[in-house]
Design an enzyme around this catalytic site. Sequence first.
Site: not given
Ligand code: GLN
Length: 505
Positions: A77, A160, A184
């Site tokens: 990532k 994400s 994410s």
């Molecule tokens: N969807 C969540 C957010 O927008 C989690 C994102 C993540 O785990 N990095 O913060």
Amino acid sequence: MSWHQLPIALMAKALAAKEVSSVELTQYFLDRIEAGKHWNAYLDVSAHLSLDQASKADKIIASGKAGKLTGIPVAHKDVFVTRGWKSTAASKMLEGYQSPFDATVVSNLGIPDELNPNGAGMVCLGKTNMDEFAMGSSNENSAYGPVLNPWNSEYVAGGSSGGSAAAVAAGLAPIATGTDTGGSIRQPAAFCGLTGIKPSYGRVSRYGMIAYASSLDQAGPMGKTAEDCALLLSAMSSHDPRDSTSLADSGEDYGRYLTQSWIKDSANSAKPLEGLRVGLPKEFFAEGLALEVANAVNAAAKALQQLGAELIEVSLPKTKLSIPVYYVLAPAEASSNLSRFDGVRYGHRANEYRDLSDMYKKSRTEGFGAEVKRRILVGTYVLCHGYYDAYYLQAQKIRRIIAADFQAAFEKCDVILGPVAPDVAWRLGEKSKDPVQMYLEDIYTLSTNLAGLPAMSVPCGFNTSNLPIGMQLIGNYFSEARLLQVAHQYQQNSDWHLRQASEGA
Ligand code: GLN
């Protein structure tokens, strides 16, 4: 079977038996990445760097010093900094940024050298797309465009870590790293039909992971099977003195229970999960959960029961509050973490400005995307004098209650089972106009980050449009090996995880 359909556990055997070289495997995946550009899964690929690592891995294999993962390609990532490949966290703010060092996750998995004698010997295939600074649930917040879902290119891949998920689902990487601050790893894994695990907070070093919300951020693997995740997690995790919240190194092999019965030495091989108590939180099956997801998760619960597990209803009463609590605390931490991107210490600097404060203002206005700005504003607001007690402090208090709810549930059960998300992947653009609607999608994943617990996503079915559905297994602190065991036993008796994305295969 083609190489991209193979779990890494089997790829490792083929490498050890010299049926294929690391250079051949790496070239194979680089060709697929080139042919699969339309998914937008990768932000930076550099074939010569990957092939150079692969030939080093082949030398290690030839010398007889190979470890379990030597020579296997992995995608990272873009939130992990890497020497060689650019590191942008999918933000314009860091466009073209070249890190002088590798994140601990990257070096733990990478080719061993003088700086990094204990690297696992894996080959980096490149950097995967993501929501900007890991803020999002659909990968539509990337400054470099959304990732498409390999099961249907009109749908989001989740976020994400959407690029990592799509890369594995489309066969552009055999396995990938992700990070999970509020879901994410788990949610994109569920949306793309993969297995992924967010470990207990502190298992995996955050050093070199571009910070979003430091008290919640945790890295983990995203792959095809629980066995593959166990292999990668064992190599990723370590104690790291450069991360003050890193746990002592347990030197754990997270795959050690995989093939065992829950009750050690149980003679009942038809019921490997005999003795396992699976808690179903009633709040996870309440209003808002899509019927097809509920049916698939309930069928998975029945399958675990067939394997000997006992199903118990439990309660996590503060589940709903995890959304406001997370969306106060995470932006608060983000507003502080992202202050370093000011055009001086790090990041994009505007071309023209009147004075210092104008330079900060213009640089940050140009560099950050809309969702990142929204969170910096919210975070700054909830931390400011006068509102701190009402928002930040209050959220911290409820965070503690949420963690206590889990401990009460774990008095009654060994693992908790529920959905990963209220629904399957949605259409591109469907929720991007309404941030609150997007935040609500995180309802089942946020609470484990707030509590610091390990949790995983395991494929458990498809909806009528052939989009994957994931179930979530949550364990108590440091129970990763046990969670992976439950998932592995389930996968020995189901084939959801073996289905291939039709458009990607
Ligand atoms: N969807 C969540 C957010 O927008 C989690 C994102 C993540 O785990 N990095 O913060």
